[in-house]
Design a protein around this motif. Structure first.
Motif: not given
Ligand code: FES
Ligand code: FES
Lengths: 675, 154
Positions: A357, B97-102, B134-136, B138
Motif C-alpha cells: 500500500m 484493518p490489517q496494516c491499516g495504511y489504507c 487496500c493491498r492487504c 480487507t
Molecule cells: S489494511 Fe493494509 S492496505 Fe488496507
C-alpha cells in the motif's frame, strides 16, 4: 494484553511535545517500553541469547508478564496468539501479558515474519519458555510455602495450596521485577527454527483456557483513530530526508551528475557512492523536488529484458542452470510413451510486484560507535545486521526497531530501503529518513518469479491416471536472499559494489496425489540482469506457492475433464493423505458442491457462472477452496461471487484471527489472478 | 515560500511552505499528523485522503495553497475513541484493518458518501468506494463494517 513495538512516544506525549513526534535513539517513554528497555539494559540482566530464560519472558513487579518475540505481526493478530499461548502456559490472565516484538534490544532473532511460520514454529520457544517459567515459579512457591510442588495450583499468577487457598504466594512476590537467571537449552538455530528445550512440559491442548478463543487485536483502534505509530512517522532531530535516484532503464549506471541542477533548492545536495546516487534535504518536499530536478546522465544500456510478449518464449528457450526432481516415483517417461492417452498443458505466470500500500520507508540514526534503525521490514533482526555491515559496526551496536509500515506479504522493498537509509546515513553522518516513490516501490521492489509450468499425464485404457509429470521452469525464487542481513542482497548494497550471491531455487506442488508413476520437478534459468536488477526475485506470499498451485491444480482439472469425472471426486480418488481428503470434502460439502463432470458446452446468456475447486498444502496447513464465479460476456468482467475455504492448520489459537487471515488470503490471491 | 492558513480537525493552523507543495506534506511534515499516509503520491490509492470542506480529497495531489481558508478533516478529526464516528466503531467491531495504511481513504470516503446517501444499497457503496485500494485485501470486512455503520446511523 498489549503489544508494544519499539517506537515509543505515546499519543499523549506526542501531543504534549507540541505536535512533534520526536524520538531519540534509545529513550523509550511509555511504561511498557521503559520496562522492556530497562530489562534490556539492566546490568543484572543475563545476556540476550536464546539460552537464557530471561531472553523470552519476564514477570514484572506488578505481576504482569512480558514476552519477547523475535517475529512481527503484520496485522493478522500473531502477537495476540503468542500472548494467548504464553498466558495459558503460565496460568496468568490474558490481559496481563504484553508481547514485545521485532526489537533487537529485547528479542532474539526468530527470523521475523516468514513463511507462515509465526504460530506453528515461532510460538514454540515462547511456549517452552513460559512453561519453564511456570515450573520454576511453582518450585520456588513450594519452598516458600513448604508444600510439595504437586500440591500447588496456579490461578492468574497466584500459586496456592490445593484445598487451602489461603496459603498462597503470587508470581509478583516470587520474582516480580527480577530475573530468572535460568539456563535453557538452545537448539543453536537462528531464524525461523530457533527453539529451546526446557525441563518443564508444556500443557496438553485439553488444558488450554485462553488458546482457542477469539481475542481482538491490539493495533486496530490506533489505526482507526489515527493515533498509531508508523515507521513513516519516525522523526529524529537533525534528520535529513533522502530520495534515492535510480535509472528509468534497468542496467544503466550514473555517468555524470549535474549537482548544479538542484542548487535552487535550499539545503539539497547529492550523495553518491559507486553507482548509488541519492539526494538529501532537511525538508521532505525539497528532497522530493530535488529527486525530480536532478539531471543525471546515465550510461547506455543494452536493454536486458525481452518485451513482455516474448517473456515466456525466453523462459522456454533459456538454458537451465539448475534442475531438481524432489519427487520421483516409477518411470513417468516410460508410461507416457505407452499410455492409452496423454494429456498435456502449460501455464504461464508473470513476474509479480508486491505493490504494498505504500513504498518502503526507513530511518537510520548513526551515532558515535552505534546506531539505531527504524524499519517496517518483515525481518528487523536481519535488517539490523545488514545496516551494521554498511556502517562498519558490530551488529550488537545497532538497535533495530520494527515499526509497522504498509503491509508486506513477502520481501518487498521495505528492507532494501533500510539499507538505502544506512548508506546515506554513512555518507552524511546524519540521521536519515528514506521513503521511496510509488514508481520506485513497484519498479524496483524484489519480484515474485515468472515461470512456465508444464503438466503431462498418462491414462491407461480404463481411464486411470498412471503417470503424472509436473515441471516448473522459471527464474529462481531466491535471486536475492529472503532477508537483508547481507547488503549484497539489496539494491543499494549492489550499487555500492557489494557482491550478490544469488541462489537457484524454486519449488514443487505440495499435494499428495498418489499416481503410480509420478515426477515433480523444477528448473531455474539465469536472471535477465545479473546485478541491481528491478526483476531480482525473492519471495512473495507465499514463495512460488500461488504460481505452482495455480498451474498444478488447473492441470488436475484438465485430467478430471479428460477422465469425464467430477473435479472433487477426481481429487478424492487420487489424494492419499486423510487430512487432505478431509479438507477437500469439507470445502465441497460446505459449498453445496453438486457432483458433475465439467462440460465444454457453451451455454447461452450474457452472464455465465462457473465453479472450481483447488487444494494445496502450505507450511503444514492444508487448504481447499471452492470458487464460484461469474463472467459477463459483454464486458469480460469476472466476478468472484463466493469462496468457500476449508483450512486445516491444526489447533486454532484464535478463531477470529484465522478467519481474517483467510479472508485476506482469498482477496489477495484473487487480485493477483484477476488484475 | 508562502504562509497558508486553514483548519485541521477543528484547529486553526498555518504553515509557511512552498505553495505548490501537496497538502499531504504539510499535514505530515509540518503538522506532524499520523493518519493520512503517502501511498502513491499520484492520486491513485486513497491512502492520503482527507475531507476538504466535507469532500473526500487526495491530499497528495492537492497543492497546499488550495486548502487556504478551508476545513481539512483527517480520521483523527472524524471521531475519537471517546466520541467515535459510527464508521470507526464499526471498523473496530469488525476488526477491519490489517496494516491499516489504507484506513483514511476508506473511512473518510465512506463517511462522506453515507452522509449524502444514508440509504445507499450494496452496489452504490461498492461504486462509491471503488477508487480506493487496500493491498492487504480487507475488502470483505470493509463492506461488513460500512454496512454495520450504515444500520447504526439509520
Ligand atoms: S489494511 Fe493494509 S492496505 Fe488496507
Ligand atoms: S497517496 Fe494520495 S492517492 Fe495515493
Amino acid at each position: 494484553m498489549k503489544t508494544r513495538t519499539g517506537l515509543s512516544v505515546s499519543r499523549r506525549e506526542f501531543l504534549m511535545t507540541s505536535g512533534a513526534l520526536i524520538v531519540s535513539a534509545a529513550a523509550p517513554a511509555t511504561s511498557e517500553n521503559a520496562v522492556a528497555a530497562t530489562a534490556a539494559t539492566d546490568p543484572l540482566k543475563p545476556a540476550l541469547v536464546p539460552g537464557e530464560l530471561d531472553s523470552w519472558v519476564a514477570v514484572l513487579k506488578d505481576g504482569r508478564v512480558a514476552a519477547f518475540f523475535g517475529k512481527v505481526d503484520l496485522g493478522q493478530g500473531l502477537d495476540v496468539g503468542i500472548a494467548q499461548i504464553v498466558a495459558d502456559e503460565l496460568d496468568v490472565a490474558y490481559e496481563k501479558v504484553t508481547v514485545f516484538q521485532g526489537d533487537t534490544a529485547n528479542s532474539c532473532n526468530q527470523g521475523g515474519a516468514s513463511g507462515s511460520f509465526g504460530i506453528n514454529v515461532g510460538a514454540k520457544p515462547l511456549r517452552n519458555a513460559a512453561a519453564e517459567a511456570r515450573r520454576i515459579l511453582v518450585e520456588s512457591a513450594a519452598q516458600r510455602l513448604s508444600v510439595p510442588a504437586d500440591r500447588l495450583t496456579v490461578s492468574d499468577g497466584v500459586v496456592s495450596v490445593t484445598g487451602d487457598a489461603a496459603k498462597k504466594v503470587s508470581y509478583a512476590e516470587l520474582i516480580g521485577g527480577r530475573f530468572f537467571n535460568a539456563k535453557v537449552e538452545w537448539n543453536k538455530q537462528v531464524g525461523n527454527f530457533m527453539d529451546i528445550n526446557v525441563r518443564a512440559k508444556p500443557k496438553q491442548p485439553s488444558e488450554y483456557k485462553v488458546v482457542g478463543k477469539s481475542f481482538p487485536r491490539n493495533d486496530v483502534e490506533g489505526k482507526v483513530f489515527g493515533t498509531s505509530d508508523w515507521v513513516s512517522e519516525v522523526r529524529v532531530p537533525g534528520m535529513l530526508h533522502a530520495r534515492v535516484i535510480r535509472p528509468e532503464r534497468a542496467g544503466c549506471d550514473p555517468v555524470k551528475v549535474d549537482e548544479a541542477s538542484i542548487r535552487s533548492i535550499r539545503g539539497a545536495r547529492v550523495v553518491r557512492e559507486g553507482n548509488f546516487l541519492a539526494v538529501v534535504a532537511p525538508r521532505e518536499w525539497d528532497a522530493v523536488r530535488a529527486a525530480k530536478m536532478l539531471k543525471v546522465e546515465w550510461s547506455a544500456s543494452k536493454d536486458p529484458f525481452p518485451p513482455m510478449d516474448k517473456l515466456y518464449e525466453h523462459i522456454r528457450a533459456a538454458k537451465t542452470v539448475k534442475r531438481e526432481e524432489p519427487l520421483k516415483k516409477g518411470d513417468v517417461e516410460a508410461v507416457i510413451k505407452t499410455a492409452a492417452r496423454v494429456v498435456e498443458a502449460e501455464y504461464e505466470w508473470p513476474f509479480q510486484a508486491h505493490a504494498s500500500m505504500g513504498p518502503g520507508c526507513a530511518v537510520v540514526d548513526p551515532r558515535k560507535g552505534r546506531a539505531t534503525l527504524w524499519t517496517g521490514t518483515q525481518k528487523p533482526h536481519y535488517a539490523r545486521d545488514g545496516v551494521a555491515k554498511i556502517l562498519g559496526l558490530p551488529p550488537e551496536e545497532v538497535h533495530g526497531i520494527w515499526v509497522v509500515g504498509p503491509g508486506s506479504y513477502g520481501r518487498n522493498d521495505a528492507g532494501d530501503t533500510a539499507i538505502d537509509a544506512a548508506i546515506v546515513a554513512k555518507l552524511t553522518g546524519k540521521p536519515v529518513r528514506v521513503q521511496s516513490s510509488r514508481a520506485e516501490g513497484i519498479a524496483w521492489c524484489p519480484k515474485g518469479p515468472a515461470g512456465v509450468h508444464r503438466g503431462r499425464a498418462a491414462f491407461d485404457a480404463s481411464g486411470k491416471v498412471i503417470g503424472y509429470d509436473f515441471n516448473s521452469k522459471g527464474f529462481s525464487r531466491l535471486n536475492v536472499n529472503s532477508n537483508e542481513s547481507d547488503p549484497g542482497d539489496t539494491l543499494g548494497g549492489m550499487e555500492i559494489g557489494m557482491t550478490l550471491k544469488p541462489q537457484d531455487a524454486f519449488g514443487t506442488p505440495e499435494e499428495t496425489y498418489g499416481f503410480d508413476n509420478k515426477r515433480l520437478g523444477w528448473e531455474v534459468i539465469a536472471p535477465l540482469l545479473a546485478r541491481s536488477s528491478p526483476l531480482r526475485t525473492s519471495h512473495l506470499r507465499d514463495p512460488v506457492g500461488p504460481d505452482i498451485h495455480f498451474a498444478s491444480e488447473q492441470f488436475i482439472d484438465e485430467l478430471a475433464f479428460a477422465a469425464g469425472e467430477d473435479p472433487v471426486a477426481f481429487r478424492l480418488k487420487y489424494v492419499t493423505a486423510a487430512r487432505d481428503a478431509a479438507v477437500i470434502r469439507a470445502a465441497a460439502e460446505k459449498a453445496g458442491w453438486q457432483p458433475r463432470p465439467a462440460q465444454r458446452s457453451r451455454p447461452s446468456g450474457d452472464v455465465l457462472t462457473g465453479r472450481g475447486i483447488a487444494y494445496a498444502q502450505r507450511a503444514r496447513t492444508i487448504i481447499a477452496a471452492v470458487a464460484e464465479i461469474e463472467v459477463d460476456r459483454r464486458t469480460g468482467r469476472i466476478w468472484g461471487r463466493k469462496f468457500t475455504v476449508a483450512h486445516d492448520c491444526g489447533l486454532i489459537i484464535n478463531p477470529q484471527s484465522l478467519r481474517y487471515t483467510i479472508e485476506g488470503n482469498v482477496v489477495h490471491g484473487l487480485s493477483r489472478v484477476l488484475f | 515560500m508562502a504562509k497558508v492558513s486553514f483548519a485541521v480537525d477543528g484547529k486553526a493552523v498555518s504553515v509557511d511552505v512552498d505553495p505548490n507543495m501537496p497538502l499531504l506534506y504539510a499535514l505530515r511534515d509540518d503538522l506532524k499528523m499520523n493518519a493520512p499516509h503517502f501511498g502513491c503520491g499520484e492520486g491513485q490509492c486513497g491512502a492520503c485522503t482527507v475531507l476538504l470542506d466535507g469532500e473526500p480529497t487526495r491530499s497528495c495531489v492537492l497543492p497546499v495553497s488550495a486548502a487556504k481558508g478551508r476545513k481539512v478533516t483527517t480520521i483523527y478529526g472524524l471521531g475519537t475513541p471517546k466520541k467515535p464516528h459510527p464508521l470507526q466503531t464499526a471498523y473496530v467491531q469488525e476488526q477491519v484493518p490489517q496494516c491499516g495504511y489504507c484506513v483514511s481513504g476508506w473511512l473518510l470516503t465512506a463517511a462522506a458518501f453515507l452522509k449524502k446517501k444514508p440509504a445507499a444499497g450494496d452496489s452504490e457503496l461498492r461504486e462509491a468506494l471503488s477508487g480506493l485500494k487496500c493491498r492487504c485485501g480487507t475488502h470483505v470486512s470493509i463492506m461488513r463494517a460500512v454496512k454495520r455503520a450504515q444500520k447504526q446511523m439509520a
